[in-house]
Design a protein around this motif. Structure first.
Motif, PDB file in Angstrom:
ATOM      1  N   UNK A  42      38.171  32.638  50.048  1.00  0.00           N
ATOM      2  CA  UNK A  42      36.655  32.601  51.241  1.00  0.00           C
ATOM      3  C   UNK A  42      36.155  31.921  49.821  1.00  0.00           C
ATOM      4  N   UNK A  43      35.300  30.548  51.230  1.00  0.00           N
ATOM      5  CA  UNK A  43      34.820  29.954  50.730  1.00  0.00           C
ATOM      6  C   UNK A  43      33.357  29.673  51.981  1.00  0.00           C
ATOM      7  N   UNK A  44      32.131  29.377  50.787  1.00  0.00           N
ATOM      8  CA  UNK A  44      31.131  28.947  51.742  1.00  0.00           C
ATOM      9  C   UNK A  44      31.332  27.829  52.410  1.00  0.00           C
ATOM     10  N   UNK A  45      30.418  27.599  53.589  1.00  0.00           N
ATOM     11  CA  UNK A  45      31.269  26.606  54.555  1.00  0.00           C
ATOM     12  C   UNK A  45      30.717  25.410  54.216  1.00  0.00           C
ATOM     13  N   UNK A  46      29.213  24.983  53.817  1.00  0.00           N
ATOM     14  CA  UNK A  46      28.686  24.154  53.282  1.00  0.00           C
ATOM     15  C   UNK A  46      28.930  23.257  51.684  1.00  0.00           C
ATOM     16  N   UNK A  47      29.682  24.466  50.842  1.00  0.00           N
ATOM     17  CA  UNK A  47      29.683  24.184  49.834  1.00  0.00           C
ATOM     18  C   UNK A  47      28.940  24.467  48.867  1.00  0.00           C
ATOM     19  N   UNK A  48      27.616  25.347  49.204  1.00  0.00           N
ATOM     20  CA  UNK A  48      26.594  26.363  48.705  1.00  0.00           C
ATOM     21  C   UNK A  48      27.305  26.836  47.933  1.00  0.00           C
ATOM     22  N   UNK A  49      26.672  26.955  46.506  1.00  0.00           N
ATOM     23  CA  UNK A  49      27.192  27.461  45.641  1.00  0.00           C
ATOM     24  C   UNK A  49      27.456  29.279  45.146  1.00  0.00           C
ATOM     25  N   UNK A  50      27.588  30.138  45.781  1.00  0.00           N
ATOM     26  CA  UNK A  50      28.181  31.523  46.028  1.00  0.00           C
ATOM     27  C   UNK A  50      27.703  32.451  44.715  1.00  0.00           C
ATOM     28  N   UNK A  51      26.976  33.984  45.015  1.00  0.00           N
ATOM     29  CA  UNK A  51      26.938  34.401  43.622  1.00  0.00           C
ATOM     30  C   UNK A  51      27.675  35.275  42.414  1.00  0.00           C
ATOM     31  N   UNK A  52      27.347  34.715  41.359  1.00  0.00           N
ATOM     32  CA  UNK A  52      28.607  34.715  39.977  1.00  0.00           C
ATOM     33  C   UNK A  52      29.551  35.875  39.722  1.00  0.00           C
ATOM     34  N   UNK A  53      29.962  36.187  40.068  1.00  0.00           N
ATOM     35  CA  UNK A  53      30.770  37.068  40.348  1.00  0.00           C
ATOM     36  C   UNK A  53      31.432  36.938  37.744  1.00  0.00           C
ATOM     37  N   UNK A  54      31.969  38.826  37.509  1.00  0.00           N
ATOM     38  CA  UNK A  54      32.460  38.837  36.504  1.00  0.00           C
ATOM     39  C   UNK A  54      33.809  39.289  36.448  1.00  0.00           C
ATOM     40  N   UNK A  55      34.532  39.436  35.420  1.00  0.00           N
ATOM     41  CA  UNK A  55      36.146  39.873  35.194  1.00  0.00           C
ATOM     42  C   UNK A  55      36.023  41.545  35.312  1.00  0.00           C
ATOM     43  N   UNK A 117      29.915  40.835  50.951  1.00  0.00           N
ATOM     44  CA  UNK A 117      28.695  41.342  50.147  1.00  0.00           C
ATOM     45  C   UNK A 117      28.174  40.221  48.747  1.00  0.00           C
ATOM     46  N   UNK A 118      27.625  40.614  48.125  1.00  0.00           N
ATOM     47  CA  UNK A 118      27.168  40.021  46.504  1.00  0.00           C
ATOM     48  C   UNK A 118      28.382  40.276  46.023  1.00  0.00           C
ATOM     49  N   UNK A 119      28.619  40.443  45.295  1.00  0.00           N
ATOM     50  CA  UNK A 119      29.871  40.602  44.499  1.00  0.00           C
ATOM     51  C   UNK A 119      29.175  41.822  43.132  1.00  0.00           C
ATOM     52  N   UNK A 120      30.551  43.017  43.264  1.00  0.00           N
ATOM     53  CA  UNK A 120      29.198  44.237  42.179  1.00  0.00           C
ATOM     54  C   UNK A 120      30.512  44.002  41.340  1.00  0.00           C
ATOM     55  N   UNK A 121      30.613  45.244  40.145  1.00  0.00           N
ATOM     56  CA  UNK A 121      31.113  45.529  38.827  1.00  0.00           C
ATOM     57  C   UNK A 121      30.883  46.893  38.338  1.00  0.00           C
ATOM     58  N   UNK A 122      31.913  47.716  38.415  1.00  0.00           N
ATOM     59  CA  UNK A 122      31.934  48.815  37.561  1.00  0.00           C
ATOM     60  C   UNK A 122      33.035  48.565  36.943  1.00  0.00           C
ATOM     61  N   UNK A 123      33.571  47.974  37.190  1.00  0.00           N
ATOM     62  CA  UNK A 123      34.897  47.704  35.670  1.00  0.00           C
ATOM     63  C   UNK A 123      35.525  46.550  34.646  1.00  0.00           C
ATOM     64  N   UNK A 124      33.562  46.514  34.030  1.00  0.00           N
ATOM     65  CA  UNK A 124      33.829  45.612  33.557  1.00  0.00           C
ATOM     66  C   UNK A 124      34.338  45.444  32.405  1.00  0.00           C
TER      67      UNK A 124
END
Length: 335
Positions: A42-55, A117-124
């Motif tokens: 899944x890509x941002x259509x304009x090449x903008x940065x998407x929100x960061x995420x963690x493992x 949606x923005x990434x969420x992490x309940x399994x960090x």
């Protein structure tokens, strides 16, 4: 990368009007990873940065089905988290699908736009000197990102990966590169995953397990000797729970808005808050996604989610209001 491209990659993602936590991304690639498993890029259509995420993080996909309307489904991220403008998820075709996996496998096409949606992490992934990773079937998706992180940090690890058959197990070619750090356990060849290695604890070690409920239960039983908080689970569906401890009404005191809200016998905390005009973001309504987390300032919640471990529950400093209730007569919430 040119200067213009770099500037574009650092710009804000393309948000959906009125929904700052949702962005519109393009399905750049859809490919079969294994029998019954497809991977989406899944890509941002304009090449903008998407929100960061963690493992261990997941994202919410809003799927515009023709027959059931918009369906919200959560999938673990499994790609390279350093890719600035895209996400990757892998989706299993569920035989008893409620519509989500059916839509992704049979109707979703490359080039289509999806609300994400923005990434969420309940399994960090917590710091350790040794990781035991255990995956069952599509549960390999969050584990792949943890393996990449462990490799980058130079931390010792081993993966125990079970599945119905080799043909159904995603990421086998990528895992071959890790050699004897990976144990592949196809059920049709070898039976159920051997968990006897969990009988002995590892000093400063941690166990991370994702997969179907029977595997999680088996791991919990096999790892009873491990210290509290060192064994973490990611569930696909809510854990089976007994009836609520308290069925009578209780009160919510909202510290910020200064409201007092009564939660009825047949109400959820989330429902009572919404009825009182206090909107709280929610998604799964099953206590598995973490969207509806609310801080608890005083009182004792009855935790009925499938996210917190025993140590986290004992703190009583947060709750997931779509499913959890109260043991005390009143809860003071950070709302």
């Amino acid at each position: 990368m040119t200067t213009g491209e770099k500037d574009a990659a650092q710009a804000a993602p393309h948000s959906v009007a009125g929904h700052p936590g949702i962005q519109s991304l393009r399905v750049a690639r859809k490919e079969e990873l294994a029998e019954g498993v497809v991977r989406l890029r899944l890509e941002e259509p304009n090449g903008f940065r998407v929100p960061d995420w963690t493992p261990g993080a997941h994202i919410e996909l809003v799927l515009p089905t023709a027959t059931q309307g918009a369906l919200s489904r959560h999938y673990s991220l499994c790609g390279d988290r350093w890719e600035a403008s895209s996400y990757e998820v892998a989706v299993l075709r569920e035989p008893n699908s409620k519509g989500g996996s059916h839509y992704i496998h049979d109707e979703l096409v490359e080039g289509q736009m999806l609300n994400v949606g923005t990434p969420r992490n309940n399994f960090s992934l917590s710091q350790a000197k040794r990781y035991e990773f255990i995956a069952g079937g599509i549960g390999i998706t969050p584990i792949m990102t943890m393996i990449a992180a462990a490799e980058q940090l130079g931390i010792d690890w081993h993966l125990h990966y079970g599945g119905r058959s080799r043909a159904s197990m995603a990421f086998l070619p990528e895992l071959e590169a890790y050699g004897d750090k990976v144990t592949i356990w196809p059920q049709d060849e070898m039976g159920h995953l051997n968990l006897t290695f969990l009988a002995e604890t590892v000093e400063h070690g941690r166990v991370y397990c994702c997969g179907p409920e029977p595997l999680l239960n088996a791991v919990a039983g096999a790892a009873e000797a491990w210290p509290a908080g060192t064994v973490r689970f990611e569930r696909f569906v809510p854990a089976q729970l007994p009836e609520p401890v308290r069925t009578e009404p209780f009160e919510l005191e909202l510290a910020i808005s200064k409201k007092v809200v009564t939660v009825g016998t047949q109400q959820t905390v989330l429902g009572a808050l919404n009825d009182a005009g206090v909107p709280v973001l929610s998604s799964c309504n099953e206590g598995v996604c973490g969207t509806c987390e609310v801080g608890v300032l005083r009182g004792t919640p009855e935790h009925r989610d499938s996210l917190l471990n025993d140590a986290e529950r004992a703190k009583n400093d947060r709750m997931f209001v779509c499913v959890s209730r109260a043991i005390s007569d009143r809860l003071v919430l950070d709302l």
